[in-house]
Design an enzyme around this catalytic site. Structure first.
Site, PDB file in Angstrom:
ATOM      1  N   SER A   1     -12.572  -3.388   2.432  1.00  0.00           N
ATOM      2  CA  SER A   1     -12.888  -2.952   3.948  1.00  0.00           C
ATOM      3  C   SER A   1     -14.358  -2.780   4.048  1.00  0.00           C
ATOM      4  O   SER A   1     -15.089  -2.543   3.064  1.00  0.00           O
ATOM      5  CB  SER A   1     -12.270  -1.636   3.632  1.00  0.00           C
ATOM      6  OG  SER A   1     -10.711  -1.413   3.227  1.00  0.00           O
TER       7      SER A   1
ATOM      8  N   ARG B   1       0.965  -1.169   0.040  1.00  0.00           N
ATOM      9  CA  ARG B   1       0.047  -0.064  -0.168  1.00  0.00           C
ATOM     10  C   ARG B   1       0.762   1.218  -0.051  1.00  0.00           C
ATOM     11  O   ARG B   1       1.444   1.450   1.009  1.00  0.00           O
ATOM     12  CB  ARG B   1      -0.860  -0.033   1.299  1.00  0.00           C
ATOM     13  CG  ARG B   1      -1.892   1.144   1.481  1.00  0.00           C
ATOM     14  CD  ARG B   1      -2.688   1.305   2.746  1.00  0.00           C
ATOM     15  NE  ARG B   1      -3.545   2.333   2.791  1.00  0.00           N
ATOM     16  CZ  ARG B   1      -3.114   3.476   3.694  1.00  0.00           C
ATOM     17  NH1 ARG B   1      -1.940   3.711   3.713  1.00  0.00           N
ATOM     18  NH2 ARG B   1      -4.033   4.554   3.560  1.00  0.00           N
TER      19      ARG B   1
ATOM     20  N   LYS C   1      -3.873   6.818   8.287  1.00  0.00           N
ATOM     21  CA  LYS C   1      -4.728   6.810   7.222  1.00  0.00           C
ATOM     22  C   LYS C   1      -5.482   8.009   7.345  1.00  0.00           C
ATOM     23  O   LYS C   1      -6.428   7.996   8.346  1.00  0.00           O
ATOM     24  CB  LYS C   1      -5.582   5.414   6.929  1.00  0.00           C
ATOM     25  CG  LYS C   1      -6.610   5.715   6.028  1.00  0.00           C
ATOM     26  CD  LYS C   1      -7.291   4.355   5.736  1.00  0.00           C
ATOM     27  CE  LYS C   1      -8.660   4.173   5.078  1.00  0.00           C
ATOM     28  NZ  LYS C   1      -8.614   4.926   3.449  1.00  0.00           N
TER      29      LYS C   1
END
Ligand SMILES: Cc1ncc(COP(=O)(O)OP(=O)(O)O)c(N)n1
Ligand SMILES: Cc1nc(C(=O)O)sc1CCOP(=O)(O)O
Ligand SMILES: [Mg+2]
Length: 431
Positions: free
Chosen positions: A115, A46, A144
């Site tokens: 998610s 990521r 995040k």
């Protein structure tokens, strides 16, 4: 790894990368190697700041690394790159490509993670082909920006509403992970508690152990189970310590105080040899057979009156029975020793058959006891799970093609690193 081959155990400690934590002169692959050495079971690339070409190159490198180390490699967000590098999986959120479209593009074999922040999203994701869910943020996170918090009750409700495994994500550390116990998750997903740490391997080892400690012994981990073979001591019953202590307790009854070293020495002996040893060193006027019988009485008394089940095991046995799974016992302990305990705990009625090494005439290093249990249950090895705290017995079960749930017991802690790797599932509660 194909999606159908993914086990809950593969989601135990799921590392998500973030190159902002890279130390000078160290590559992401270097840090991932340390994380895998420390027990990371899955890696997701990521990297929000990387352009297409750099992301692709990084994905190729990590894919090769993960493949060589036998763990699944997942790509975040970018389905095209996941397909191009032959990643094991892709993870998408609610703002990314829809799960059903990803499934169509990526095919049935690719692991699809989605998610979810609430039950509705979770149920829809499962319907659309998700293989696992990432649910968060379960704690405040600075990794995040747009993460919104998911409280414990919602996390628990999500786990109960779907039949696919759930990992928690967001702000998880080796300390706060215990707050997730009882939620129903099968693992944790983490950035900073791994990649921001000075010693990544060490941090992963602690995260792994702490995650194992909070996972339930529930039946959802055992895919396609038709038969289950349970070891007794150290697996169903918390009884291993008595074998360690019985000699010392017998001596205490005779007013002699031994130390831990003596306990360990006696533990390594047969009861007959322990009788001789105690006579020669402590009780010269007592016959070795009398001593051995006295030590045996201490052990039997413990099973009759005191021995307790390992946490979650009674519930697991009951649930498996309710689900129609055939259940047997395979144990090295003699029937007259452990049966009073199974009866006191009300567990004897759940088993279709009970096999002891003495009665079978072979130890669990040999296949006979497992084969007899299989024959009685009428199940094939691949649909049968063996619940064991002993590595050597588990190896025999594996060699017969059965699946193994490794049950942690303090007495066999020195084998745990090897045991947890070879097992198909792990049960390690409150050790
Ligand atoms: C395992 C896991 N769970 C959740 C996420 C978050 O995905 P998403 O909501 O798409 O957010 P971004 O990671 O893309 O910012 C995840 N990546 N992994
Ligand atoms: C990538 C990601 N997804 C989240 C979500 O809530 O879906 S939280 C998160 C960041 C996780 O990083 P850390 O372990 O450092 O908190
Ligand atoms: Mg995303």
């Amino acid at each position: 790894m194909k999606s159908s081959e993914m086990k809950n155990k593969d989601l135990l400690l799921y590392a998500v990368t973030d190159r902002k934590w890279l130390k000078d002169g160290v590559t992401l692959a270097d840090e991932c190697k340390k994380a895998i050495d420390g027990g990371v079971t899955m890696i997701q690339l990521r990297e929000k700041e990387l352009g297409y070409d750099d992301f692709l190159a990084q994905a190729k490198e990590l894919k090769t690394l993960c493949q060589s180390r036998g763990i699944p490699f997942i790509v975040n967000d970018n389905v095209q790159i996941a397909i191009e590098v032959g990643a094991d999986g892709i993870h998408v959120g609610q703002e990314d490509m829809h799960a059903d479209d990803v499934r169509k593009l990526a095919g049935k074999d690719m692991i699809l993670g989605v998610s979810a922040q609430n039950v509705e999203e979770a149920v829809t994701a499962e319907k659309n082909g998700a293989d696992y869910l990432g649910v968060g943020a379960v704690f405040p996170t600075s990794s995040k920006d747009d993460a919104s918090e998911v409280d414990f009750e919602t996390l628990k409700e999500i786990c109960q509403s779907v039949s696919i495994p759930v990992v928690a994500i967001g702000g998880i550390t080796e300390d706060n992970i215990k707050e997730l116990k009882g939620s129903g998750i099968v693992g944790i997903s983490v950035i900073s508690a791994i990649f921001a740490q000075e010693d990544i391997k060490d941090a992963c080892e602690r995260l792994c152990a702490n995650t194992e400690r909070i996972l339930p012994a529930d039946s959802s981990a055992y895919k396609d189970i038709k038969g289950a073979i349970f070891d007794i001591d150290g697996t169903v019953i918390d009884s291993m310590k008595i074998w360690d202590k019985a000699g010392l307790m017998f001596l205490e009854k005779h007013g002699i105080k031994g130390d831990d070293d003596l306990g360990k020495r006696l533990f390594a002996m047969t009861i007959g040899d322990a009788g001789k040893y105690i006579q020669e060193n402590f009780l010269p006027n007592m016959k070795p057979e009398e001593i051995s019988a006295g030590v045996n009485d201490v052990i039997r008394g413990f099973y009759i009156n005191d021995a307790q089940p390992k946490e979650g095991m009674i519930e697991l046995i009951k649930t498996l029975k309710e689900e129609g799974v055939k259940l047997t016992v395979a144990t090295s302990t003699d029937r007259d020793v452990f049966m009073p305990c199974l009866e006191r705990l009300g567990l004897d009625k759940y088993f279709d058959g009970i096999f002891t090494c003495t009665e079978v005439g072979h130890s669990k290093a040999e296949p006979e006891i497992f084969n007899q249990a299989l024959e009685l249950m009428g199940t094939s090895p691949k649909e049968t799970w063996v619940f064991e705290d002993g590595l050597y017995s588990a190896k025999t079960a594996k060699s017969l093609g059965m699946k193994v749930a490794a049950v942690y017991d303090e007495t066999s802690r020195h084998d745990w690193d090897e045991f947890r790797l070879m097992a198909d599932a792990i049960i390690r509660i409150n050790d």
